[in-house]
Design a protein around this motif. Structure first.
Motif, short mmCIF file in Angstrom:
data_model
loop_
_atom_site.label_atom_id
_atom_site.label_comp_id
_atom_site.label_asym_id
_atom_site.label_seq_id
_atom_site.Cartn_x
_atom_site.Cartn_y
_atom_site.Cartn_z
N THR A 10 8.01 -16.73 -6.36
CA THR A 10 9.19 -15.86 -6.33
C THR A 10 9.48 -15.40 -4.91
O THR A 10 10.64 -15.29 -4.50
CB THR A 10 8.98 -14.64 -7.24
OG1 THR A 10 8.70 -15.08 -8.57
CG2 THR A 10 10.22 -13.74 -7.26
N PHE A 11 8.43 -15.15 -4.16
CA PHE A 11 8.56 -14.60 -2.81
C PHE A 11 8.52 -15.69 -1.75
O PHE A 11 7.91 -15.54 -0.69
CB PHE A 11 7.47 -13.56 -2.57
CG PHE A 11 7.52 -12.42 -3.54
CD1 PHE A 11 8.50 -11.45 -3.43
CD2 PHE A 11 6.60 -12.33 -4.57
CE1 PHE A 11 8.56 -10.40 -4.33
CE2 PHE A 11 6.64 -11.28 -5.48
CZ PHE A 11 7.63 -10.31 -5.36
N GLU A 12 9.19 -16.79 -2.03
CA GLU A 12 9.32 -17.86 -1.05
C GLU A 12 10.71 -18.47 -1.18
O GLU A 12 11.12 -18.87 -2.26
CB GLU A 12 8.24 -18.93 -1.27
CG GLU A 12 8.18 -19.95 -0.15
CD GLU A 12 6.88 -20.74 -0.15
OE1 GLU A 12 6.56 -21.33 0.90
OE2 GLU A 12 6.21 -20.77 -1.18
N GLY A 13 11.46 -18.49 -0.06
CA GLY A 13 12.80 -19.04 -0.08
C GLY A 13 13.87 -17.97 0.01
O GLY A 13 13.58 -16.78 0.20
N PRO A 14 15.14 -18.36 -0.15
CA PRO A 14 16.26 -17.42 0.01
C PRO A 14 16.44 -16.50 -1.19
O PRO A 14 16.04 -16.83 -2.31
CB PRO A 14 17.47 -18.36 0.16
CG PRO A 14 17.08 -19.59 -0.57
CD PRO A 14 15.60 -19.74 -0.37
N TYR A 15 17.07 -15.36 -0.93
CA TYR A 15 17.37 -14.41 -2.00
C TYR A 15 18.57 -13.55 -1.63
O TYR A 15 18.91 -13.40 -0.44
CB TYR A 15 16.16 -13.50 -2.29
CG TYR A 15 15.70 -12.66 -1.12
CD1 TYR A 15 16.21 -11.38 -0.89
CD2 TYR A 15 14.76 -13.14 -0.22
CE1 TYR A 15 15.78 -10.61 0.18
CE2 TYR A 15 14.32 -12.39 0.86
CZ TYR A 15 14.83 -11.12 1.05
OH TYR A 15 14.41 -10.35 2.12
N ALA A 27 0.60 -17.91 5.06
CA ALA A 27 -0.81 -17.95 4.65
C ALA A 27 -0.90 -17.41 3.23
O ALA A 27 0.04 -16.77 2.74
CB ALA A 27 -1.68 -17.13 5.60
N ALA A 28 -1.99 -17.67 2.57
CA ALA A 28 -2.17 -17.23 1.20
C ALA A 28 -2.01 -15.71 1.08
O ALA A 28 -2.70 -14.95 1.76
CB ALA A 28 -3.54 -17.65 0.69
N TYR A 73 2.12 -8.24 1.84
CA TYR A 73 0.97 -8.92 1.26
C TYR A 73 1.06 -8.83 -0.26
O TYR A 73 1.40 -7.77 -0.82
CB TYR A 73 -0.34 -8.27 1.73
CG TYR A 73 -1.56 -9.02 1.25
CD1 TYR A 73 -1.96 -10.20 1.87
CD2 TYR A 73 -2.31 -8.54 0.16
CE1 TYR A 73 -3.08 -10.90 1.42
CE2 TYR A 73 -3.43 -9.24 -0.27
CZ TYR A 73 -3.80 -10.42 0.36
OH TYR A 73 -4.89 -11.13 -0.08
N LEU A 74 0.78 -9.94 -0.93
CA LEU A 74 0.79 -9.99 -2.39
C LEU A 74 -0.53 -9.43 -2.91
O LEU A 74 -1.55 -10.12 -2.93
CB LEU A 74 0.99 -11.43 -2.87
CG LEU A 74 2.39 -12.01 -2.64
CD1 LEU A 74 2.38 -13.52 -2.81
CD2 LEU A 74 3.39 -11.37 -3.60
N VAL A 75 -0.50 -8.17 -3.34
CA VAL A 75 -1.72 -7.55 -3.87
C VAL A 75 -2.07 -8.13 -5.24
O VAL A 75 -3.22 -8.08 -5.67
CB VAL A 75 -1.58 -6.02 -3.94
CG1 VAL A 75 -1.46 -5.44 -2.53
CG2 VAL A 75 -0.37 -5.61 -4.77
N THR A 76 -1.06 -8.64 -5.96
CA THR A 76 -1.26 -9.46 -7.15
C THR A 76 -0.27 -10.62 -7.03
O THR A 76 0.53 -10.67 -6.10
CB THR A 76 -0.99 -8.69 -8.46
OG1 THR A 76 0.42 -8.45 -8.60
CG2 THR A 76 -1.72 -7.35 -8.47
N GLY A 77 -0.32 -11.54 -7.98
CA GLY A 77 0.62 -12.65 -7.92
C GLY A 77 2.07 -12.22 -8.04
O GLY A 77 2.97 -12.96 -7.64
#
Length: 203
Positions: free
Chosen positions: A26-31, A75-76, A119-123
């Motif tokens: 979800t958090f990759e690409g345009p929005y 990065a992850a 940072y993604l603290v969860t998915g």
């Protein structure tokens, strides 16, 4: 029965393994999105093209706007974003009258360009900090010994803040953000605090 339980366990583990990366995507690409919330402008003297508007007051108001951006994950778990927005204030004008002078500032609309690092603290949950450039278009009215004057002016500044964004679906996220903006510089004193709630659609 043991085989059935094993197959169900493997199926659940596989589904969970797929769900987390899908949510993270979800958090990759345009929005694009919309936001609204609370805004407080606190003004001292404001240097404008028409002269100095001496306000010395603050005001709470509502604000709303639209934003567009692009997320990357270098990065992850790490999310970097570039974002731009246009925002409008509602009933946020400030004025002050003195014995021999008066002034009024009415912020009409503004736009900002900024960067986010999170940072993604969860998915599904992103915690981020942000900062960038701010510009506000204002209507100005001044009356002093030089006579009455009306016009428009643009004020530049910067902002910092942070927030939390949560993936509701693979395409939709919701966020809450705090932002502090300094629109001063030179002889201008203009501080702004905002709390914004937004919803975004991810492509």
């Amino acid at each position: 029965m043991k085989h059935l339980a094993l197959h169900l366990s493997l199926g659940a583990a596989l589904a969970a393994g797929i769900a987390v990366p899908a949510a993270a995507q979800t958090f990759e690409g345009p929005y694009v999105g919309a936001q609204a919330g609370w805004s407080q402008n606190k003004l001292g003297p404001v240097d404008t093209d028409l002269g100095t508007a001496r306000i010395g007051d603050k005001r709470d108001s509502a604000t709303a706007g639209i934003f567009v951006g692009y997320n990357i994950q270098p990065a992850a778990g790490v999310v970097l974003s570039a974002e731009g927005a246009v925002n409008f204030g509602f009933d946020d004008g400030l004025a002050r009258s003195q014995k021999d002078a008066s002034a009024a500032i009415n912020p009409e609309y503004g736009f900002d360009l900024g960067l986010r690092a999170g940072y993604l603290v969860t998915g599904k949950t992103l915690v981020y900090a942000r900062g960038g450039y701010e510009n506000v278009r204002t209507a100005v009215r001044i009356l002093d010994l030089e006579g009455p004057r009306r016009g428009k002016d643009n004020l530049d500044g910067w902002s910092v803040g942070g927030g939390v964004e949560r993936a509701v679906t693979d395409r939709v996220s919701a966020r809450v953000e705090y932002r502090y903006s300094d629109l001063g510089g030179g002889g201008t004193k203009w501080d702004r605090h905002q709390v914004l709630a937004g919803i975004a659609w991810h492509f």
